[in-house]
Scaffold this active site. Structure first.
Site, PDB file in Angstrom:
ATOM      1  N   ARG A 242       0.867  -1.189   0.000  1.00 26.47           N
ATOM      2  CA  ARG A 242       0.000   0.000   0.000  1.00 26.47           C
ATOM      3  C   ARG A 242       0.905   1.241   0.000  1.00 26.47           C
ATOM      4  O   ARG A 242       1.894   1.281   0.721  1.00 26.47           O
ATOM      5  CB  ARG A 242      -0.941   0.008   1.227  1.00 26.47           C
ATOM      6  CG  ARG A 242      -1.968  -1.124   1.177  1.00 26.47           C
ATOM      7  CD  ARG A 242      -3.052  -0.956   2.216  1.00 26.47           C
ATOM      8  NE  ARG A 242      -4.016   0.060   1.833  1.00 26.47           N
ATOM      9  CZ  ARG A 242      -5.009   0.478   2.639  1.00 26.47           C
ATOM     10  NH1 ARG A 242      -5.132  -0.028   3.841  1.00 26.47           N
ATOM     11  NH2 ARG A 242      -5.866   1.399   2.227  1.00 26.47           N
TER      12      ARG A 242
ATOM     13  N   GLN B 151     -15.312   1.268   7.393  1.00 26.85           N
ATOM     14  CA  GLN B 151     -14.538   1.040   8.622  1.00 26.85           C
ATOM     15  C   GLN B 151     -15.262   1.590   9.844  1.00 26.85           C
ATOM     16  O   GLN B 151     -15.132   1.052  10.947  1.00 26.85           O
ATOM     17  CB  GLN B 151     -13.146   1.704   8.515  1.00 26.85           C
ATOM     18  CG  GLN B 151     -12.204   1.038   7.542  1.00 26.85           C
ATOM     19  CD  GLN B 151     -12.285   1.657   6.157  1.00 26.85           C
ATOM     20  OE1 GLN B 151     -13.310   2.196   5.753  1.00 26.85           O
ATOM     21  NE2 GLN B 151     -11.199   1.574   5.407  1.00 26.85           N
TER      22      GLN B 151
ATOM     23  N   ASP C  15      -2.756   8.743   8.231  1.00 29.00           N
ATOM     24  CA  ASP C  15      -1.885   7.790   7.529  1.00 29.00           C
ATOM     25  C   ASP C  15      -0.509   8.390   7.263  1.00 29.00           C
ATOM     26  O   ASP C  15       0.479   7.669   7.100  1.00 29.00           O
ATOM     27  CB  ASP C  15      -2.525   7.353   6.219  1.00 29.00           C
ATOM     28  CG  ASP C  15      -3.664   6.415   6.507  1.00 29.00           C
ATOM     29  OD1 ASP C  15      -4.772   6.909   6.785  1.00 29.00           O
ATOM     30  OD2 ASP C  15      -3.433   5.188   6.508  1.00 29.00           O
TER      31      ASP C  15
ATOM     32  N   ASN D  14      -5.384  11.298   5.431  1.00 30.75           N
ATOM     33  CA  ASN D  14      -6.171  10.294   6.164  1.00 30.75           C
ATOM     34  C   ASN D  14      -7.306   9.820   5.264  1.00 30.75           C
ATOM     35  O   ASN D  14      -7.458  10.291   4.123  1.00 30.75           O
ATOM     36  CB  ASN D  14      -6.694  10.885   7.475  1.00 30.75           C
ATOM     37  CG  ASN D  14      -7.284   9.833   8.403  1.00 30.75           C
ATOM     38  OD1 ASN D  14      -6.664   8.786   8.635  1.00 30.75           O
ATOM     39  ND2 ASN D  14      -8.471  10.057   8.913  1.00 30.75           N
TER      40      ASN D  14
HETATM   41  O1  MRU Z   1      -7.657   2.248   4.270  1.00 27.46           O
HETATM   42  P1  MRU Z   1      -7.440   2.060   5.742  1.00 27.46           P
HETATM   43  O2  MRU Z   1      -8.586   1.422   6.445  1.00 27.46           O
HETATM   44  O3  MRU Z   1      -6.118   1.395   6.030  1.00 27.46           O
HETATM   45  O4  MRU Z   1      -7.337   3.548   6.290  1.00 27.46           O
HETATM   46  C1  MRU Z   1      -7.084   3.755   7.648  1.00 27.46           C
HETATM   47  C2  MRU Z   1      -7.161   5.183   8.057  1.00 27.46           C
HETATM   48  O5  MRU Z   1      -7.371   6.068   7.247  1.00 27.46           O
HETATM   49  C3  MRU Z   1      -6.886   5.469   9.503  1.00 27.46           C
HETATM   50  O6  MRU Z   1      -7.581   6.613   9.914  1.00 27.46           O
HETATM   51  C4  MRU Z   1      -5.379   5.713   9.714  1.00 27.46           C
HETATM   52  O7  MRU Z   1      -4.629   4.689   9.137  1.00 27.46           O
HETATM   53  C5  MRU Z   1      -5.031   5.831  11.136  1.00 27.46           C
HETATM   54  S1  MRU Z   1      -5.152   4.295  12.004  1.00 27.46           S
HETATM   55  C6  MRU Z   1      -4.576   4.510  13.568  1.00 27.46           C
END
Ligand code: MRU
Length: 357
Positions: free
Chosen positions: A102, A208, A249, A259
């Site tokens: 990713r 999520q 992120d 994010n």
């Molecule tokens: O695509 P994802 O579910 O991996 O995205 C996660 C997020 O955007 C979270 O807010 C971020 O990684 C922070 S997790 C502590």
């Protein structure tokens, strides 16, 4: 002080761990199956860990960093050869593979960089190299728990009795090894006895918020209400939210927050309604070296938007789609960043720079 006592005692009880290292195997909760099933997956194959990150069985910035590091540790434990140089090259190939899983969360690259510098050090035997890689991956794993505990402790001081806290995406135990960042702060405030409520967005397209936040918060008895992403503006205009807290992120100077898609919209609306917008993240999420133009925003499979979790098409299956997984919130919309080293206040550029160790 009180919060810290609560955190220690809550951590000593069986706190949910999304990833674990058990007897030279990696074990995780498949977050794609939550809330319908609590499926535990276990493997000794580093490629299976890479696939789990790509498919989002393991997701969330800190969790994918830890998982990738443990994936490299698996490769080290599996190898049997005596040739140090060959083992080094094999492990570096696994590092490169993990890097391709990713592109956006910087924690992935941060964790792999730590493991890579251990791989590149000098060793007298392959077993010495193997042990060093496993040790470093386990250190990253253990540090994550402690870092989240500190973020929770620092951040809970900003949450007041009576707050209604809005969150987006899952920055909880399922996005880290344990506790979480944004949800960690919420947990700590709740454990300290503050009477709070949470509003979570559903977080289209992967849901999520609806799947993971509701599951985590309900398990702990923390009051939570679910809204669709498009309800945020109205809810704020009715003063039904007193604070926003999300994870990140990647944080890029002078304070851009990368994010989950939708975060920028929420931050802009929070600014419009003068609602504090907090970001909770470990300092490993701060990318001190990239410029914002260099950050790759992951574009995911268009079927995530055309369907509901691959189960049902909600449109004409051939429609063209945009599916950026993340967005960028500019620094002026961010009230503060809560880290394990303290709260970075405005001006963010100056306070974030001070966190560089
Ligand atoms: O695509 P994802 O579910 O991996 O995205 C996660 C997020 O955007 C979270 O807010 C971020 O990684 C922070 S997790 C502590």
């Amino acid at each position: 002080m009180l919060i810290s006592v609560y955190l220690h005692s809550m951590l000593s009880v069986d706190m949910l761990k999304s990833i674990e290292w058990v007897g030279d195997r990696v074990r995780w909760i498949n977050t794609l199956k939550i809330p319908w099933e609590e499926e535990i997956v276990e493997t000794e194959d580093p490629e299976r860990v890479a696939i789990a990150i790509e498919r989002m069985e393991i997701r969330g910035a800190p969790a994918i960093g830890v998982a990738a590091a443990l994936g490299v540790a698996l490769a080290a434990t599996k190898s049997r050869g005596e040739d140090v140089e060959k083992l080094r090259q094999d492990l570096l190939r696994v590092v490169r593979r993990m890097e391709r899983t990713r592109p956006t969360a910087v924690n992935l690259f941060w964790a792999l960089k730590r493991v890579e510098s251990v791989i590149r050090a000098s060793y007298t035997s392959s077993s010495e190299l193997r042990d060093a890689v496993v040790r470093e991956a386990l250190r990253i794993y253990e540090e994550d728990v402690e870092i989240n505990r500190r973020i929770a402790e620092v951040g809970a001081r900003l949450i007041e009795d009576g707050d209604i806290v809005l969150t987006h995406c899952n920055a909880g135990a399922l996005a880290t090894v344990a506790i979480g960042t944004a949800l960690g702060v919420i947990r700590a405030a709740w454990w300290a006895g503050k009477k709070i409520e949470v509003i979570t967005t559903e977080t289209r397209p992967m849901l999520q918020g609806a799947r993971l936040n509701v599951w985590e918060l309900t398990k702990e008895g923390i009051p939570v209400k679910l809204i669709t992403d498009s309800m945020v503006g109205y809810i704020m205009s009715k003063r039904l939210v007193s604070k926003v807290i999300v994870g990140a992120d990647r944080i890029v100077l002078p304070g851009y927050i990368i994010n989950k898609i939708g975060t920028y919209t929420i931050a802009a609306l929070a600014d419009r309604h003068r609602i504090p917008f907090y970001v909770a993240a470990p300092t490993s999420t701060i990318d001190f070296s990239s410029r914002i133009e260099e950050v790759v925003i992951e574009e995911r499979n268009p079927d995530e938007v055309r369907t509901v979790l691959s189960k049902l098409y909600i449109t004409i299956p051939t429609v063209r789609v945009l599916n950026p997984a993340f967005d960028i919130t500019p620094p002026e919309l961010v009230s503060a960043v809560i880290t394990e080293k303290g709260v970075a206040e405005k001006p963010l550029e100056v306070s974030l720079q001070k966190l560089k160790s």
